[in-house]
Design a protein around this motif. Structure first.
Motif, PDB file in Angstrom:
ATOM      1  N   LEU A  71       0.826  -1.208   0.000  1.00  0.00           N
ATOM      2  CA  LEU A  71       0.000   0.000   0.000  1.00  0.00           C
ATOM      3  C   LEU A  71       0.864   1.263   0.000  1.00  0.00           C
ATOM      4  CD1 LEU A  71      -2.816  -1.013   2.518  1.00  0.00           C
ATOM      5  CD2 LEU A  71      -2.924  -0.977   0.021  1.00  0.00           C
ATOM      6  N   ALA A  72       1.965   1.230   0.736  1.00  0.00           N
ATOM      7  CA  ALA A  72       2.847   2.393   0.802  1.00  0.00           C
ATOM      8  C   ALA A  72       3.472   2.679  -0.558  1.00  0.00           C
ATOM      9  CB  ALA A  72       3.932   2.180   1.855  1.00  0.00           C
ATOM     10  N   GLU A  94       1.203  12.574   3.253  1.00  0.00           N
ATOM     11  CA  GLU A  94       0.258  12.361   2.153  1.00  0.00           C
ATOM     12  C   GLU A  94       0.296  10.912   1.660  1.00  0.00           C
ATOM     13  OE1 GLU A  94      -2.910  13.500  -0.069  1.00  0.00           O
ATOM     14  OE2 GLU A  94      -1.889  14.552   1.565  1.00  0.00           O
ATOM     15  N   THR A  95       1.471  10.294   1.676  1.00  0.00           N
ATOM     16  CA  THR A  95       1.570   8.888   1.295  1.00  0.00           C
ATOM     17  C   THR A  95       0.760   8.021   2.248  1.00  0.00           C
ATOM     18  OG1 THR A  95       3.760   9.172   0.290  1.00  0.00           O
ATOM     19  CG2 THR A  95       3.154   6.949   0.981  1.00  0.00           C
ATOM     20  N   ILE A  96       0.876   8.293   3.540  1.00  0.00           N
ATOM     21  CA  ILE A  96       0.105   7.536   4.530  1.00  0.00           C
ATOM     22  C   ILE A  96      -1.393   7.780   4.344  1.00  0.00           C
ATOM     23  CG2 ILE A  96      -0.345   7.236   6.993  1.00  0.00           C
ATOM     24  CD1 ILE A  96       2.570   8.046   7.508  1.00  0.00           C
ATOM     25  N   PHE A 102      -5.971   2.346  -2.031  1.00  0.00           N
ATOM     26  CA  PHE A 102      -5.487   1.274  -2.895  1.00  0.00           C
ATOM     27  C   PHE A 102      -5.920  -0.106  -2.393  1.00  0.00           C
ATOM     28  CE2 PHE A 102      -2.923   4.984  -3.522  1.00  0.00           C
ATOM     29  CZ  PHE A 102      -2.862   5.074  -4.904  1.00  0.00           C
ATOM     30  N   ILE A 103      -6.884  -0.110  -1.495  1.00  0.00           N
ATOM     31  CA  ILE A 103      -7.513  -1.349  -1.035  1.00  0.00           C
ATOM     32  C   ILE A 103      -8.790  -1.545  -1.845  1.00  0.00           C
ATOM     33  CG2 ILE A 103      -8.549  -2.575   0.909  1.00  0.00           C
ATOM     34  CD1 ILE A 103      -6.846  -0.841   2.784  1.00  0.00           C
ATOM     35  N   ASP A 104      -8.860  -2.625  -2.607  1.00  0.00           N
ATOM     36  CA  ASP A 104     -10.053  -2.918  -3.405  1.00  0.00           C
ATOM     37  C   ASP A 104     -11.119  -3.587  -2.542  1.00  0.00           C
ATOM     38  OD1 ASP A 104      -8.895  -1.908  -5.733  1.00  0.00           O
ATOM     39  OD2 ASP A 104      -7.962  -3.843  -6.209  1.00  0.00           O
ATOM     40  N   ARG A 105     -12.396  -3.387  -2.927  1.00  0.00           N
ATOM     41  CA  ARG A 105     -13.512  -3.985  -2.198  1.00  0.00           C
ATOM     42  C   ARG A 105     -14.388  -4.787  -3.164  1.00  0.00           C
ATOM     43  NH1 ARG A 105     -14.989  -2.108   2.586  1.00  0.00           N
ATOM     44  NH2 ARG A 105     -15.866  -4.211   2.632  1.00  0.00           N
ATOM     45  N   PRO A 106     -13.911  -5.919  -3.644  1.00  0.00           N
ATOM     46  CA  PRO A 106     -14.690  -6.733  -4.588  1.00  0.00           C
ATOM     47  C   PRO A 106     -15.794  -7.511  -3.878  1.00  0.00           C
ATOM     48  CG  PRO A 106     -12.658  -7.859  -4.033  1.00  0.00           C
ATOM     49  CD  PRO A 106     -12.589  -6.526  -3.347  1.00  0.00           C
ATOM     50  N   TYR A 114     -12.239  -7.751   0.750  1.00  0.00           N
ATOM     51  CA  TYR A 114     -11.049  -6.901   0.665  1.00  0.00           C
ATOM     52  C   TYR A 114     -10.038  -7.554  -0.262  1.00  0.00           C
ATOM     53  CZ  TYR A 114     -12.938  -4.673   4.854  1.00  0.00           C
ATOM     54  OH  TYR A 114     -13.739  -4.022   5.752  1.00  0.00           O
ATOM     55  N   ALA A 115      -9.349  -6.724  -1.030  1.00  0.00           N
ATOM     56  CA  ALA A 115      -8.307  -7.234  -1.921  1.00  0.00           C
ATOM     57  C   ALA A 115      -7.150  -6.248  -1.993  1.00  0.00           C
ATOM     58  CB  ALA A 115      -8.862  -7.486  -3.314  1.00  0.00           C
ATOM     59  N   ILE A 116      -5.965  -6.734  -1.670  1.00  0.00           N
ATOM     60  CA  ILE A 116      -4.718  -5.992  -1.874  1.00  0.00           C
ATOM     61  C   ILE A 116      -3.853  -6.928  -2.707  1.00  0.00           C
ATOM     62  CG2 ILE A 116      -2.716  -4.908  -0.771  1.00  0.00           C
ATOM     63  CD1 ILE A 116      -4.478  -4.588   1.747  1.00  0.00           C
ATOM     64  N   LEU A 117      -3.876  -6.727  -4.003  1.00  0.00           N
ATOM     65  CA  LEU A 117      -3.321  -7.706  -4.924  1.00  0.00           C
ATOM     66  C   LEU A 117      -1.809  -7.588  -5.067  1.00  0.00           C
ATOM     67  CD1 LEU A 117      -6.020  -7.561  -7.736  1.00  0.00           C
ATOM     68  CD2 LEU A 117      -5.881  -9.128  -5.785  1.00  0.00           C
TER      69      LEU A 117
END
Length: 223
Positions: A71-72, A94-96, A102-106, A114-117
């Motif tokens: 994510l970072a 701002e990065t934090i 950038f966490i997807d919610r399919p 939740y999806a962090i691919l």
């Protein structure tokens, strides 16, 4: 992939202003070593903050390192490509702030998941356990909210006493003591050697910068 994202160079307002002037007459700002590895520093700081935040928590719900790193680096790349920053702390905050975007919610098995691919391995979801253990996603968001708040406070802190206190809360007294001790020693050595100066935008520096003012050496009587 991480190395490619880490190689992205942010634009800071001082450099941006200098670029608008006649390059033949303006001395460039010194390149800060921290910029070369700022994404790695961000990840290190976030992991340390997570460790301190969860050090007394007996439940195994702390965000895993690969999620923080992924994510970072995605957030950092977005921020660097789209914004100009005042300084490294501004970029860090701002990065934090942008990480959750950038966490997807399919929809998974009929419900929102939740999806962090993993961008390098097709089909791998680093947040797979979030969909199996309902405690994990709230644990991430709770830590993230505290991290964002703590780094905002640290960015806006004025005076070494307040900086020291805020750093101890976020990173522990041992790490904070070493960092601040090194900073004090560097400023003291720069003052004694005549290399310490104050420059517009940059602030205290031991590098030669246009329009800087040398900080006089300090004597016992303050002269």
């Amino acid at each position: 992939l991480f190395d490619e994202r880490a190689a992205l160079r942010p634009t800071f307002v001082g450099k941006f202003i200098a670029m608008q002037r006649d390059e033949a007459t303006v001395e460039p700002f010194p390149v800060r070593e921290a910029v070369k590895g700022i994404l790695r520093r961000i990840v290190q700081l976030l992991k340390r903050h997570r460790d301190v935040f969860y050090q007394n928590n007996t439940q195994d719900v702390a965000p895993i390192s690969v999620i923080i790193t992924t994510l970072a680096m995605q957030s950092y790349a977005y921020c660097v490509r789209n914004h100009v920053f005042h300084d490294e702390m501004d970029l860090l905050v701002e990065t934090i702030r942008m990480m959750p975007h950038f966490i997807d919610r399919p929809i998974l098995d009929g419900r929102r998941g939740y999806a962090i691919l993993n961008e390098t391995t097709n089909g791998e979801n680093f947040a797979d356990n979030w969909n199996k253990d309902e405690r994990r996603a709230p644990a991430f968001y709770a830590w993230h909210a505290q991290a964002l708040s703590d780094f905002e406070v640290l960015r806006d802190a004025v005076g070494q006493d307040r900086v020291s206190l805020n750093m101890e809360r976020s990173f522990g007294s041992g790490v904070s003591g070493r960092v601040l001790g090194n900073r004090v020693n560097a400023v003291s050595d720069g003052r004694k050697s005549g290399l310490l100066s104050v420059a517009p935008v940059v602030g205290l520096t031991t590098s030669k910068v246009a329009a800087s003012t040398t900080v006089p050496t300090n004597t016992f009587f303050g002269d």
